[in-house]
Design an enzyme around this catalytic site. Structure first.
Site, short mmCIF file in Angstrom:
data_model
loop_
_atom_site.label_atom_id
_atom_site.label_comp_id
_atom_site.label_asym_id
_atom_site.label_seq_id
_atom_site.Cartn_x
_atom_site.Cartn_y
_atom_site.Cartn_z
N HIS A 79 -27.58 -11.56 -10.46
CA HIS A 79 -26.36 -11.15 -11.48
C HIS A 79 -25.23 -10.53 -10.94
O HIS A 79 -25.54 -9.65 -10.17
CB HIS A 79 -27.01 -10.58 -12.87
CG HIS A 79 -27.67 -11.72 -13.67
ND1 HIS A 79 -28.53 -11.33 -14.92
CD2 HIS A 79 -27.92 -13.17 -13.32
CE1 HIS A 79 -28.91 -12.56 -15.37
NE2 HIS A 79 -28.62 -13.34 -14.42
N GLU A 81 -23.86 -7.77 -11.91
CA GLU A 81 -24.01 -6.33 -11.96
C GLU A 81 -24.93 -5.87 -11.00
O GLU A 81 -24.57 -4.79 -10.38
CB GLU A 81 -24.54 -5.87 -13.30
CG GLU A 81 -23.96 -6.53 -14.42
CD GLU A 81 -24.31 -7.83 -15.24
OE1 GLU A 81 -24.34 -8.70 -14.25
OE2 GLU A 81 -24.82 -8.04 -16.22
N CYS A 105 -27.84 -8.00 -19.20
CA CYS A 105 -29.38 -8.60 -19.56
C CYS A 105 -30.03 -7.23 -19.24
O CYS A 105 -29.83 -6.23 -18.62
CB CYS A 105 -29.78 -9.79 -18.63
SG CYS A 105 -30.21 -9.34 -16.98
N CYS A 108 -30.55 -6.20 -15.46
CA CYS A 108 -29.49 -5.66 -14.79
C CYS A 108 -29.41 -4.06 -15.62
O CYS A 108 -29.08 -3.16 -14.80
CB CYS A 108 -28.03 -6.33 -15.27
SG CYS A 108 -27.98 -7.85 -14.05
#
Ligand SMILES: [Zn+2]
Length: 161
Positions: A79, A81, A105, A108
């Site tokens: 992801h 992040e 999420c 993360c």
């Protein structure tokens, strides 16, 4: 009267704009998420977007959302992040802020908390009722990581590259 421009973009517009720009690099056909990590005194430290790890070719690994787990993107994709956190090689992210185009999420959130990031400014909160986002908020709240929704200004920014 200094004569300076008055229509310059705000810090929030600047950093959310950079996060969204980073998201445009994503090869994911369904979701493009971008992140921008900023120091407490508003210096950009890192950026990221959702994609496969280095050395994992975009043309060979699957972007599918359905099918056998190993044939979907979910087990491979990093992801935005986490990418932004891992892309930073300059030392500590303690006290930093994270601008991200979508609410992080749970996976993360763990990395955000452990990296020392203290504030999240997010764009959309698309999946608030999923276990992932509920768990994410539960952990961020417990860890004292603040989060606030970016308030869109509606300003249209256009440029040619
Ligand atoms: Zn995530």
């Amino acid at each position: 009267m200094s004569g300076k421009r008055t229509d310059y973009i705000t810090w929030d517009e600047y950093f959310m704009g950079v996060a969204k720009l980073a998201g445009l690099r994503s090869k994911d056909p369904n979701s493009q998420v971008g992140s921008c990590i900023v120091s407490p005194n508003n210096k950009i430290l890192s950026m990221g977007y959702n994609g496969f790890p280095m050395g994992c070719p975009d043309d060979e690994f699957p972007w599918e959302r359905e099918g056998e787990p190993l044939d979907t993107k979910y087990v491979y994709v990093t992801h935005s992040e986490l990418n932004a956190i891992l892309n930073y090689r300059g030392g500590s992210l303690e006290g930093a802020k994270l601008y991200v185009s979508m609410f992080p999420c749970n996976e993360c959130a763990k990395a955000i908390i452990q990296s020392g990031i203290k504030e999240i400014i997010y764009g959309e909160d698309k999946y608030p009722d999923t276990p992932s986002v509920i768990a994410s908020k539960k952990m961020l709240n417990a860890a004292g990581v603040r989060y606030r929704r970016y308030v869109p200004t509606g300003r249209e920014i256009r440029f040619t590259v």
